[in-house]
Motif scaffolding. Structure first.
Motif, mmCIF file in Angstrom:
data_model
loop_
_atom_site.group_PDB
_atom_site.id
_atom_site.type_symbol
_atom_site.label_atom_id
_atom_site.label_comp_id
_atom_site.label_asym_id
_atom_site.label_seq_id
_atom_site.Cartn_x
_atom_site.Cartn_y
_atom_site.Cartn_z
ATOM 1 N N GLU A 1 0.830 -1.214 0.000
ATOM 2 C CA GLU A 1 0.000 0.000 0.000
ATOM 3 C C GLU A 1 0.862 1.260 0.000
ATOM 4 O O GLU A 1 0.558 2.227 -0.707
ATOM 5 C CB GLU A 1 -0.965 0.010 1.188
ATOM 6 C CG GLU A 1 -2.053 -1.036 1.127
ATOM 7 C CD GLU A 1 -3.035 -0.897 -0.020
ATOM 8 O OE1 GLU A 1 -3.105 0.181 -0.650
ATOM 9 O OE2 GLU A 1 -3.752 -1.868 -0.289
ATOM 10 N N MET B 1 0.814 4.027 -2.913
ATOM 11 C CA MET B 1 0.566 5.434 -2.613
ATOM 12 C C MET B 1 1.700 6.311 -3.142
ATOM 13 O O MET B 1 1.450 7.339 -3.767
ATOM 14 C CB MET B 1 0.431 5.636 -1.095
ATOM 15 C CG MET B 1 -0.847 5.124 -0.497
ATOM 16 S SD MET B 1 -2.266 6.153 -0.899
ATOM 17 C CE MET B 1 -1.773 7.717 -0.196
ATOM 18 N N GLN C 1 1.531 9.209 -5.931
ATOM 19 C CA GLN C 1 1.899 10.596 -5.646
ATOM 20 C C GLN C 1 2.835 11.119 -6.727
ATOM 21 O O GLN C 1 2.644 12.223 -7.253
ATOM 22 C CB GLN C 1 2.595 10.717 -4.284
ATOM 23 C CG GLN C 1 1.701 10.575 -3.101
ATOM 24 C CD GLN C 1 2.482 10.564 -1.792
ATOM 25 O OE1 GLN C 1 3.680 10.259 -1.740
ATOM 26 N NE2 GLN C 1 1.791 10.883 -0.707
ATOM 27 N N LEU D 1 -4.613 7.420 -5.686
ATOM 28 C CA LEU D 1 -4.368 7.925 -4.335
ATOM 29 C C LEU D 1 -5.614 7.765 -3.467
ATOM 30 O O LEU D 1 -5.531 7.345 -2.310
ATOM 31 C CB LEU D 1 -3.930 9.389 -4.378
ATOM 32 C CG LEU D 1 -2.486 9.609 -4.791
ATOM 33 C CD1 LEU D 1 -2.248 11.080 -5.130
ATOM 34 C CD2 LEU D 1 -1.526 9.134 -3.718
ATOM 35 N N ASP D 2 -6.759 8.103 -4.018
ATOM 36 C CA ASP D 2 -8.011 7.941 -3.299
ATOM 37 C C ASP D 2 -8.221 6.468 -2.935
ATOM 38 O O ASP D 2 -8.493 6.123 -1.778
ATOM 39 C CB ASP D 2 -9.165 8.464 -4.161
ATOM 40 C CG ASP D 2 -10.519 8.294 -3.505
ATOM 41 O OD1 ASP D 2 -10.740 8.871 -2.424
ATOM 42 O OD2 ASP D 2 -11.363 7.574 -4.079
ATOM 43 N N HIS E 1 -6.047 3.824 -2.837
ATOM 44 C CA HIS E 1 -5.069 3.164 -1.979
ATOM 45 C C HIS E 1 -4.972 3.796 -0.602
ATOM 46 O O HIS E 1 -4.625 3.111 0.362
ATOM 47 C CB HIS E 1 -3.729 3.052 -2.698
ATOM 48 C CG HIS E 1 -3.830 2.156 -3.882
ATOM 49 N ND1 HIS E 1 -4.100 0.810 -3.758
ATOM 50 C CD2 HIS E 1 -3.776 2.413 -5.209
ATOM 51 C CE1 HIS E 1 -4.186 0.276 -4.962
ATOM 52 N NE2 HIS E 1 -4.001 1.225 -5.852
ATOM 53 N N SER E 2 -5.320 5.056 -0.470
ATOM 54 C CA SER E 2 -5.367 5.636 0.876
ATOM 55 C C SER E 2 -6.515 5.000 1.661
ATOM 56 O O SER E 2 -6.374 4.705 2.851
ATOM 57 C CB SER E 2 -5.506 7.155 0.829
ATOM 58 O OG SER E 2 -6.739 7.553 0.268
ATOM 59 N N LYS E 3 -7.634 4.758 1.010
ATOM 60 C CA LYS E 3 -8.768 4.116 1.676
ATOM 61 C C LYS E 3 -8.445 2.668 2.034
ATOM 62 O O LYS E 3 -8.743 2.216 3.146
ATOM 63 C CB LYS E 3 -10.009 4.186 0.787
ATOM 64 C CG LYS E 3 -10.578 5.583 0.665
ATOM 65 C CD LYS E 3 -11.708 5.650 -0.340
ATOM 66 C CE LYS E 3 -12.272 7.059 -0.457
ATOM 67 N NZ LYS E 3 -13.293 7.151 -1.524
ATOM 68 N N ARG F 1 -5.870 2.650 4.961
ATOM 69 C CA ARG F 1 -6.513 2.964 6.245
ATOM 70 C C ARG F 1 -7.372 1.790 6.711
ATOM 71 O O ARG F 1 -7.381 1.447 7.892
ATOM 72 C CB ARG F 1 -7.326 4.247 6.150
ATOM 73 C CG ARG F 1 -6.442 5.486 6.170
ATOM 74 C CD ARG F 1 -7.215 6.764 6.389
ATOM 75 N NE ARG F 1 -8.443 6.892 5.624
ATOM 76 C CZ ARG F 1 -8.552 7.441 4.419
ATOM 77 N NH1 ARG F 1 -7.487 7.923 3.817
ATOM 78 N NH2 ARG F 1 -9.706 7.523 3.807
ATOM 79 N N GLU G 1 -3.047 7.469 9.755
ATOM 80 C CA GLU G 1 -3.194 8.724 9.010
ATOM 81 C C GLU G 1 -1.840 9.430 8.922
ATOM 82 O O GLU G 1 -1.477 9.953 7.877
ATOM 83 C CB GLU G 1 -4.206 9.643 9.710
ATOM 84 C CG GLU G 1 -5.608 9.083 9.787
ATOM 85 C CD GLU G 1 -6.331 9.102 8.457
ATOM 86 O OE1 GLU G 1 -6.154 10.055 7.689
ATOM 87 O OE2 GLU G 1 -7.081 8.155 8.188
ATOM 88 N N LEU H 1 0.441 8.121 6.244
ATOM 89 C CA LEU H 1 -0.064 8.457 4.909
ATOM 90 C C LEU H 1 0.137 9.931 4.605
ATOM 91 O O LEU H 1 0.534 10.296 3.499
ATOM 92 C CB LEU H 1 -1.538 8.076 4.777
ATOM 93 C CG LEU H 1 -1.844 6.585 4.804
ATOM 94 C CD1 LEU H 1 -3.345 6.345 4.750
ATOM 95 C CD2 LEU H 1 -1.137 5.839 3.689
ATOM 96 N N TYR H 2 -0.119 10.797 5.580
ATOM 97 C CA TYR H 2 0.023 12.241 5.357
ATOM 98 C C TYR H 2 1.472 12.639 5.075
ATOM 99 O O TYR H 2 1.725 13.564 4.313
ATOM 100 C CB TYR H 2 -0.463 13.032 6.573
ATOM 101 C CG TYR H 2 -1.940 12.944 6.851
ATOM 102 C CD1 TYR H 2 -2.870 12.698 5.842
ATOM 103 C CD2 TYR H 2 -2.414 13.098 8.144
ATOM 104 C CE1 TYR H 2 -4.220 12.613 6.119
ATOM 105 C CE2 TYR H 2 -3.773 13.018 8.427
ATOM 106 C CZ TYR H 2 -4.670 12.778 7.409
ATOM 107 O OH TYR H 2 -6.007 12.695 7.681
#
Length: 151
Positions: free
Chosen positions: A34, A38, A42, A50-51, A53-55, A58, A64, A67-68
């Motif tokens: 993951e 991500m 990026q 991004l939407d 794989h971030s979901k 998580r 968070e 990821l941030y």
């Protein structure tokens, strides 16, 4: 608005779906996969991936904070040496240098953390997400609708 829907031609993406299954079954940590997905997304500017794989990250327990801060992973203290090696490899493969390819120091870093088979699997994971990015970006796949685990 999306330009086209690649899923209307399932035979066109069948090899990528087989590669998805291969990477998932490779034994690489899902959290590592993951992060790589991500980071490549990026670098490529793929909002849809991004939407997605971030979901998924998580939902699988990724924090968070990690990821941030992923874009600045070199400066952040909360990535393991193995994750750092994978992220360095991901960046080098995603942004292949036209003269030297993947730098020797990146290869040495990744080999310190991954055996040859694991490196092959990591490389396939990077190839896979770069391929999906190159489908989603030109098709203008719309982010925001993906539900974790839907793919």
């Amino acid at each position: 608005m999306p330009r086209f829907n690649t899923y209307k031609r399932p035979e066109a993406i069948k090899p990528l779906l087989a590669l998805v299954d291969y990477v998932r079954g490779s034994g690489l940590e899902q959290s590592l996969i993951e992060l790589v997905q991500m980071r490549a997304s990026q670098l490529n500017g793929c909002a849809y991936c991004l939407d997605m794989h971030s979901k998924d990250a998580r939902a699988a327990g990724e924090t968070e904070q990690r990821l941030y801060v992923l874009q600045a992973w070199r400066e952040a203290p909360f990535y393991t040496p193995r994750e750092r090696a994978a992220l360095a490899w991901c960046e080098a493969v995603t942004r292949l240098d036209p003269v030297q390819g993947v730098p020797d120091e990146v290869y040495e870093q990744v080999r310190a953390e991954f055996d040859e088979n694991q490196l092959i699997d990591l490389n396939m994971a990077v190839i896979l997400i770069n391929s999906w990015n190159r489908i989603a970006i030109p098709s203008r796949a719309e982010p925001g609708h993906y539900k974790p685990g839907a793919h």
